[in-house]
Design an enzyme around this catalytic site. Structure first.
Site, PDB file in Angstrom:
ATOM      1  N   ASP A 283     -15.007   2.269  -1.263  1.00 41.00           N
ATOM      2  CA  ASP A 283     -14.377   1.493  -0.195  1.00 41.00           C
ATOM      3  C   ASP A 283     -15.283   0.432   0.426  1.00 41.00           C
ATOM      4  O   ASP A 283     -15.866   0.668   1.476  1.00 41.00           O
ATOM      5  CB  ASP A 283     -13.903   2.454   0.914  1.00 41.00           C
ATOM      6  CG  ASP A 283     -12.920   1.789   1.855  1.00 41.00           C
ATOM      7  OD1 ASP A 283     -12.564   0.639   1.584  1.00 41.00           O
ATOM      8  OD2 ASP A 283     -12.507   2.428   2.837  1.00 41.00           O
TER       9      ASP A 283
ATOM     10  N   LYS B 235       0.892  -1.164   0.000  1.00 39.75           N
ATOM     11  CA  LYS B 235       0.000   0.000   0.000  1.00 39.75           C
ATOM     12  C   LYS B 235       0.929   1.213   0.000  1.00 39.75           C
ATOM     13  O   LYS B 235       1.624   1.463   0.986  1.00 39.75           O
ATOM     14  CB  LYS B 235      -0.872  -0.023   1.252  1.00 39.75           C
ATOM     15  CG  LYS B 235      -1.714   1.236   1.469  1.00 39.75           C
ATOM     16  CD  LYS B 235      -2.682   1.066   2.652  1.00 39.75           C
ATOM     17  CE  LYS B 235      -3.474   2.333   2.936  1.00 39.75           C
ATOM     18  NZ  LYS B 235      -4.467   2.161   4.010  1.00 39.75           N
TER      19      LYS B 235
ATOM     20  N   GLU C  93     -16.215  -4.556   7.846  1.00 38.99           N
ATOM     21  CA  GLU C  93     -15.967  -3.178   8.285  1.00 38.99           C
ATOM     22  C   GLU C  93     -17.188  -2.285   8.074  1.00 38.99           C
ATOM     23  O   GLU C  93     -17.532  -1.475   8.931  1.00 38.99           O
ATOM     24  CB  GLU C  93     -14.758  -2.610   7.525  1.00 38.99           C
ATOM     25  CG  GLU C  93     -14.513  -1.139   7.791  1.00 38.99           C
ATOM     26  CD  GLU C  93     -13.329  -0.568   7.021  1.00 38.99           C
ATOM     27  OE1 GLU C  93     -12.610  -1.325   6.337  1.00 38.99           O
ATOM     28  OE2 GLU C  93     -13.114   0.654   7.102  1.00 38.99           O
TER      29      GLU C  93
ATOM     30  N   GLU D 115      -3.574   7.010   1.899  1.00 35.95           N
ATOM     31  CA  GLU D 115      -3.926   7.299   3.292  1.00 35.95           C
ATOM     32  C   GLU D 115      -2.681   7.511   4.151  1.00 35.95           C
ATOM     33  O   GLU D 115      -2.555   6.961   5.244  1.00 35.95           O
ATOM     34  CB  GLU D 115      -4.797   6.173   3.871  1.00 35.95           C
ATOM     35  CG  GLU D 115      -6.117   6.019   3.134  1.00 35.95           C
ATOM     36  CD  GLU D 115      -7.066   4.999   3.766  1.00 35.95           C
ATOM     37  OE1 GLU D 115      -6.590   4.052   4.399  1.00 35.95           O
ATOM     38  OE2 GLU D 115      -8.285   5.181   3.608  1.00 35.95           O
TER      39      GLU D 115
ATOM     40  N   ARG E 188      -1.239  -2.180  -4.531  1.00 36.48           N
ATOM     41  CA  ARG E 188      -2.650  -1.821  -4.348  1.00 36.48           C
ATOM     42  C   ARG E 188      -3.019  -0.517  -5.065  1.00 36.48           C
ATOM     43  O   ARG E 188      -2.221   0.432  -5.088  1.00 36.48           O
ATOM     44  CB  ARG E 188      -2.997  -1.702  -2.865  1.00 36.48           C
ATOM     45  CG  ARG E 188      -2.921  -3.040  -2.160  1.00 36.48           C
ATOM     46  CD  ARG E 188      -3.225  -2.914  -0.698  1.00 36.48           C
ATOM     47  NE  ARG E 188      -4.619  -2.969  -0.364  1.00 36.48           N
ATOM     48  CZ  ARG E 188      -5.252  -2.071   0.385  1.00 36.48           C
ATOM     49  NH1 ARG E 188      -4.629  -0.993   0.826  1.00 36.48           N
ATOM     50  NH2 ARG E 188      -6.510  -2.215   0.695  1.00 36.48           N
TER      51      ARG E 188
ATOM     52  N   ARG F 143     -13.561  11.495  -5.287  1.00 41.64           N
ATOM     53  CA  ARG F 143     -12.729  10.371  -4.821  1.00 41.64           C
ATOM     54  C   ARG F 143     -12.937   9.113  -5.673  1.00 41.64           C
ATOM     55  O   ARG F 143     -11.991   8.347  -5.906  1.00 41.64           O
ATOM     56  CB  ARG F 143     -13.057  10.070  -3.349  1.00 41.64           C
ATOM     57  CG  ARG F 143     -12.413   8.797  -2.853  1.00 41.64           C
ATOM     58  CD  ARG F 143     -12.584   8.600  -1.367  1.00 41.64           C
ATOM     59  NE  ARG F 143     -12.242   7.241  -0.980  1.00 41.64           N
ATOM     60  CZ  ARG F 143     -12.433   6.733   0.224  1.00 41.64           C
ATOM     61  NH1 ARG F 143     -12.957   7.474   1.179  1.00 41.64           N
ATOM     62  NH2 ARG F 143     -12.093   5.489   0.497  1.00 41.64           N
TER      63      ARG F 143
HETATM   64  C1  BDP Z   1     -10.265   1.367   4.621  1.00 45.82           C
HETATM   65  C2  BDP Z   1      -9.999   1.073   6.061  1.00 45.82           C
HETATM   66  C3  BDP Z   1      -8.561   1.289   6.452  1.00 45.82           C
HETATM   67  C4  BDP Z   1      -7.669   0.526   5.482  1.00 45.82           C
HETATM   68  C5  BDP Z   1      -7.954   0.995   4.078  1.00 45.82           C
HETATM   69  C6  BDP Z   1      -7.158   0.218   3.045  1.00 45.82           C
HETATM   70  O1  BDP Z   1     -10.843   1.872   6.867  1.00 45.82           O
HETATM   71  O2  BDP Z   1      -8.384   0.837   7.762  1.00 45.82           O
HETATM   72  O3  BDP Z   1      -6.332   0.695   5.795  1.00 45.82           O
HETATM   73  O4  BDP Z   1      -9.304   0.804   3.778  1.00 45.82           O
HETATM   74  O5  BDP Z   1      -7.746  -0.643   2.412  1.00 45.82           O
HETATM   75  O6  BDP Z   1     -11.460   0.731   4.307  1.00 45.82           O
HETATM   76  O7  BDP Z   1      -5.982   0.465   2.843  1.00 45.82           O
END
Ligand code: BDP
Length: 720
Positions: free
Chosen positions: A380, A302, A408, A306, A339, A351
């Site tokens: 997501d 990743k 989640e 984020e 990713r 987004r």
């Molecule tokens: C989001 C989650 C986060 C993950 C992110 C991801 O809230 O905790 O790190 O995706 O997939 O859904 O990298």
């Protein structure tokens, strides 16, 4: 002794009725039906098992366990073939010539991992044959035969020839080194880093067995929000021990690689992918890993997502970053799974468009051992999303599917939601990339673009809970993911049926209603959380419960108000050319269909359109009434699930029944919470009464807004 084993051996004495669920779908219940028992006994009279490797050893043990438990007697094997055998289990190379004749054509078309299970006539006698080209095929064949028997199917003229359609069938654990699990709702991480490498918890083996039984052949052990320490010698030794425990079950280990690891654990000043020292560091690291774990799978990364470090920190791009690691892994046949879950607060664009905008221009530029792992939808893991447009736009890149098995955004491990229904919907969706019929499944299994390197990943829902997944029915989501990774064309109905029979009962009075309950459960959660294309209106951070009012977070796209855009005029996100134009990322004729609210499937209506409250839906209701009625329908569906479950009491143990009953009570309470909180909030804009048939909220909007969950599971507590 580990918790798991203790529970297994003590269930009947110490805990009496505690429904551990530890056996998953591998409980191998005793066969009571006399005719079936006679048939299975006959097949098991004399079993020739060619066993000369650790994988075959695992297969033989499983058959001994499974058959032994179903037949309720000890089962033995012979290691020399004779015509007196009733069952023959051997690879192609070890087959008797006469048997070989009957299965040769099948073996030619099943590759390395496939198997043949066939009733073959030899000298007027029926012999049950399991064969394969490689050891792993035998293991998969044994598991399949056992499941076949768990489904109480007749062996006469059995003929099962099967092989996986996807190469990398993988679980992604979001497990941290301190054993917390990001968005895990089933306890702590299974990986006991402190006791490894010496201590091999029995759970590791049972975990591997469960995975192999559904064809999962790869696991990434660590969180995508990675800690570089996992790549240090001390941890690699522990990883090696896990890899050794999993190897007899055909499972390869992958690790998440933090892009800045050369700085954090390598002492370098930079992690720039074009810097020779950095490249050398990764080359050396790969060599070090493969010296310990010769079949290491590779890295899951990743990057620049984020807040995670990545090549863009050095003015480079995803191709530079991924290819640098790919070069390091290539000599060892390792893969980079890069990713595509990227979006930035500095990008003013929608987004939902950002990953596509960032990745599609790189189509064809990644090295051959790179797969780009793409979430099923562009936002997501919502209860419902249209398929990610990247699946219809990168013909020259192996795209790996990323599903989320952990719930989640689907009620954590307290809501009964059968996810194969969601997975199936995405896989069946048509991208129209090469005309009608260009489904996502065909992109993922490589058939649309003639690709061999293919993959599907699921974010695991597994932890140290006795039953592994928290909710006993969440086991079905692990099971179903594995089955779809093996064959993305399987129907969710088939999967539900298999799982219920293997886990609970073959009684038609149980199987029928419970299967129906599973199949409607996904629509129920969509209805009571995010109907008609609403999305991401969860309370922020932990995503537990509704939070459509949240609007004050610094990153705009972390606020639910960004997604529903409710105002006095109406509700929904305009993603047509008059809005963000995200629809242009889809091929025609899909694009035009989505652009027009009259042709856009109503389940995606508010995903693509901002519409007035009195817009007329296809069923004649106004949009406001339609939303309210959908929320109510979701609650009603949970009520129906409870009624169904109530009637199931005679067919399972009291403890099993009670456990699910209590969980359904929570689900009902939370479904009402979602309905009331969302409707009260949206009502402040629509200024309309709730339509007839929708129950009146008993709490105020202020009450719902005041709820705070500092210790919601799956996330580190926030005190602010
Ligand atoms: C989001 C989650 C986060 C993950 C992110 C991801 O809230 O905790 O790190 O995706 O997939 O859904 O990298």
């Amino acid at each position: 002794m580990t918790i798991g084993v203790m529970i297994l051996c003590c269930t009947s004495q110490t805990f009496g009725q505690v429904p551990s669920g530890y056996d998953l779908w591998l409980g191998y219940g005793k066969i009571e039906n006399v005719e079936l028992l006679r048939q299975y006994e006959q097949a098991a009279t004399s079993i020739y098992f060619q066993n000369n490797s650790e994988i075959l050893e695992a297969a033989q043990k499983e058959l001994k366990r499974g058959l032994g438990s179903m037949l309720d007697r000890a089962v033995d094997f012979t290691d020399s073939f004779s015509t007196a055998n009733s069952m023959v289990i051997a690879k192609k190379a070890g087959l008797d010539k006469a048997i070989m004749k009957s299965v040769a054509a099948d073996l030619d078309r099943i590759g390395k991992e496939g198997f043949v299970i066939k009733s073959v006539q030899l000298k007027d006698k029926d012999i049950l044959v399991i064969s394969a080209n490689e050891d792993i095929g035998i293991l998969y064949g044994v598991f399949r035969l056992l499941r076949f028997m768990q489904g109480h199917k007749t062996l006469s003229s059995i003929s099962l020839v099967d092989a996986p359609k996807i190469a990398i069938r993988m679980l992604n654990h979001w497990d941290n080194l301190d054993r917390t699990v990001e968005h895990g709702y089933a306890g702590f991480s299974l990986w006991n880093w402190q006791k490894l490498p010496e201590y091999i918890d029995r759970r590791y083996i049972d975990y591997a067995r469960a995975n192999a039984s559904i064809g999962i052949n790869a696991v990434s052990l660590t969180n995508v929000n990675a800690n570089a320490l996992i790549l240090t010698p001390m941890y690699l030794e522990k990883v090696r021990a896990l890899a050794e425990a999993f190897r007899p079950y055909g499972i390869k280990v992958y690790l998440t690689a933090r892009f800045s690891a050369p700085i954090e654990i390598g002492g370098l000043r930079s992690a720039d992918p074009l810097n020779a020292e950095v490249q050398q560091w990764w080359n050396d690291k790969a060599e070090e890993i493969y010296a310990q774990i010769p079949d290491f799978g590779g890295f899951l990364v990743k990057a620049n997502s984020e807040g995670q470090p990545g090549p863009q920190n050095y003015g480079r791009n995803h191709v530079d970053g991924a290819n640098m690691m790919a070069r390091a892994l290539q000599p060892f046949d390792g893969k980079v799974i890069w990713r595509a879950f990227v979006y930035s607060e500095h990008d003013a664009d929608d987004r939902a468009k950002q990953a596509y905008s960032e990745f599609v221009p790189y189509d064809g530029q990644f090295m051959e051992n790179v797969l780009v792992q793409t979430k099923n939808g562009a936002i997501d893991f919502q209860p419902r999303e249209p398929f990610h447009p990247m699946f219809g736009a990168m013909p020259n890149t192996p795209l790996m599917m990323e599903f989320q098995i952990t719930q989640e955004y689907l009620g954590f491990s307290t809501h009964l939601v059968f996810l194969p229904k969601l997975f199936e919907e995405v896989l069946d969706a048509d991208t129209y990339l090469k005309g009608k019929g260009s489904t996502v499944a065909k992109v993922i299994d490589g058939s649309l673009h003639d690709k061999k390197m293919t993959g599907m990943a699921g974010v695991a829902n597994i932890g140290t809970d006795l039953n592994w997944t928290g909710h006993p029915f969440a086991q079905a989501n692990w099971y179903g993911f594995g089955r779809l990774a093996w064959d993305p064309y399987l129907s969710s109905e088939t999967i539900a049926d298999e799982w219920i029979r293997a886990t609970f009962s073959n009684d038609p009075k149980f199987v029928g209603p419970v299967r129906k309950m599973l199949l409607t459960s996904r629509e129920a959660v969509v209805n009571y959380m995010n109907p008609l294309g609403l999305h991401h209106i969860f309370d922020t951070g932990h995503h537990y419960g509704p939070g459509p009012w949240v609007s004050e977070l610094s990153r705009p796209e972390w606020n639910p108000t960004y997604y529903h855009k409710a105002d006095e005029y109406g509700i929904g996100f305009d993603r047509t050319p008059t809005g963000s134009n995200a629809t242009e990322q889809y091929a025609e004729p899909l694009r035009s269909m989505l652009n027009d609210p009259k042709t856009c499937p109503e389940e995606y209506l508010l995903w693509f359109h901002h519409l007035p409250w009195d817009y007329t839906l296809r069923n004649g209701h106004t949009l406001w009434d339609g939303i309210a009625l959908k929320y109510q329908e979701g609650v009603d569906q949970v009520q129906d699930m409870r009624t169904t479950w109530k009637n199931m009491e005679p067919y399972i143990s009291k403890a099993q029944h009670e456990e699910v009953w209590m969980l359904l009570e929570i689900q009902l309470k939370e479904a009402r919470w979602w309905r009331d909180a969302c409707l009260l909030y949206f009502q402040t804009y629509s200024k309309k009464e709730l339509p007839e048939g929708v129950e009146k909220p008993t709490r105020t909007l202020e009450y719902f807004k005041s709820l705070k969950f500092l210790f919601a599971p799956g996330i580190r507590p926030r005190w602010d």
